[in-house]
Design an enzyme around this catalytic site. Structure first.
Site: not given
Ligand code: DOR
Length: 451
Positions: A66, A238, A324
């Site tokens: 991810h 997450h 993430d």
């Molecule tokens: O903090 C985040 N940023 N959570 C997400 O689910 C998407 C991500 C982003 O694409 O910047």
């Protein structure tokens, strides 16, 4: 000198999939693991490039299921070139990139574009994730079969949930046939509303709108029900709440086909970091409060949530760590907390952060490596097994790291374009020294080669 050989000697080889944790040597030949164990002089040609890994850990390269590489469309935040360099610096040899790009990865042509860019620019493996819905708009299913044939490894509308329950049901039904997981970003918008951090006393103290734990848990409960109904392959992105771990554990006990991930930041820092002072309470908000680099979705949560997530990961109820990695350009964070973009640049700090769990005695090193290799491979399916092991014959995707080396996080040194980390100036213990993909050194922190 033969460039298709590489000897890594005297390292602590940790290969959790095969229950190996012992000092050993590894010979790499033609991009594959050739020997693990004692490598005798007669099989080492003169001048064989050698890395002395004494005192270091040698493990399969990490797999991140991810991350956001931002290409196509948001190259000012990250590209496949910079994102894979960041991955290599973080010890990752495989990166699965989310489809919230522009255009989104919702058809084979965009998958092909990413594959082409990967061939041209990437220094580690890149595996695209396809959208669940057309344009990530949540209204109609994307052509999942076309995307699967083009080579996506998962489906997700990440950044947004699959909001419509019937669409999620259909997606899960197809996922069972395709054998590819649906990774849902569980967020009930009607509860999360305009929240920018976790609901709780810190949000109240700072006057910021909060996101309740139920925003995550309500959708997770729905998804588990739908996975049960359809027999589909559900993967939960997450996790951040104690209640989410309870739901996951119960689902597992009922035999639901569900897996889950947790991010390094949700395992190590809390909502108190939004008060400034790196989460150390000083009787109120510090002058560093409202640091937008702590703004992430899902939000940093309480110390109790962090404890339960760690327990879930240590037990193996949560399958894996995923970064993430969400790089953003400076200006999208140099605004008020309410206006700032959500996301943290994580690839280069993931190991140092996660090793805190080992240094504090909450997990063994081997279990942590499992959650960065075998765990993510299990989520993606059997095709990934060969990237999560050091078994002879498999591709030589290897990371060598010093679990005890301390270093200060200086985002200006990041390979990632995203300098957005709340860990700026903190000291992490655990440093990647060498990353190898297909037998080739793609990252080296300090030249340790001897010949
Ligand atoms: O903090 C985040 N940023 N959570 C997400 O689910 C998407 C991500 C982003 O694409 O910047």
């Amino acid at each position: 000198m033969s460039s298709d050989l590489l000897l890594i000697k005297n390292g602590r080889v940790v290969d959790p999939g095969r229950n190996i944790d012992q000092v050993s040597s590894i010979l790499v030949r033609d991009g594959r693991i050739s020997v693990v164990g004692e490598v005798t002089a007669d099989v080492i040609p003169e001048g064989c490039p050698t890395i002395d890994a004494a005192g270091l850990v040698v493990s399969p390269g990490f797999i991140d299921i991810h991350c956001h590489l931002r290409e196509p469309g948001f190259e000012y935040k990250e590209t496949i070139a910079t994102g894979t360099k960041a991955g290599a610096r973080g010890g990752f040899t495989s990166l699965c990139c989310m489809p919230n790009t522009e255009p989104p990865i919702d058809n084979a042509a965009v998958v092909d574009l990413i594959r082409r860019r990967t061939r041209e620019d990437a220094i580690v493996r890149v595996h695209p994730i396809g959208c669940v819905t057309k344009g990530r708009k949540g209204k109609a299913l994307a052509e999942m079969e076309e995307l699967a044939s083009a080579g996506v490894v998962a489906f997700s509308d990440d950044g947004d949930p699959v909001y419509d329950s019937n669409i999620m049901r259909l997606a899960l039904t197809y996922s069972a046939d395709l054998g590819i997981p649906i990774t849902n970003h569980c967020e009930d918008h009607s509860l999360a509303k305009n929240g920018v951090m976790a609901e709780g006393w810190v949000a109240t103290r700072l006057g910021l709108p909060g996101i309740p734990a139920a925003a995550e848990e309500a959708m997770m409960a729905r998804d588990i029900s739908l996975a049960e109904l359809t027999g589909g392959r559900l993967h939960l992105a997450h996790l951040t709440t104690a209640g989410a771990v309870v739901l996951l554990r119960q689902a597992r006990e009922r035999g639901v086909n569900v897996t889950a991930e947790v991010c390094p930041h949700h395992l190590t820092i809390t909502d108190k970091w939004v008060l400034g002072n790196m989460g150390v309470e000083s009787g109120g908000a510090s002058t560093q409060a409202y640091d937008t680099s702590t703004k992430v979705y899902p939000p940093l949560r309480s110390g109790r949530d962090v404890e339960v997530l760690i327990e879930g990961l240590a037990e193996g109820v949560i399958d894996c760590i995923a970064t993430d990695h969400a790089p953003h350009e400076l200006v999208s964070k140099q605004v008020t907390f309410n206006e700032a973009a959500f996301g943290i640049s994580v690839l280069e700090t993931a190991l140092g952060s996660s090793l805190q769990l080992v240094h504090s005695g909450k997990m063994s090193l081997s279990a942590l490596v499992e959650r960065l290799t075998v765990g993510p491979a299990r989520v993606l399916g059997p095709a990934f097994n060969e990237f999560a092991t050091l078994e002879p014959g498999t591709p030589a995707d290897i990371v060598i790291f010093d679990p005890d080396a301390e270093w200060e996080v200086d985002p200006s040194e990041f390979e990632s374009k995203g300098k957005n980390t709340p860990l700026r100036g903190t000291t992490l213990k655990g440093k990647v020294l060498t990353t190898i993909v297909d037998g080739e050194i793609v990252y080296s922190a300090s030249p340790r080669s001897e010949s």
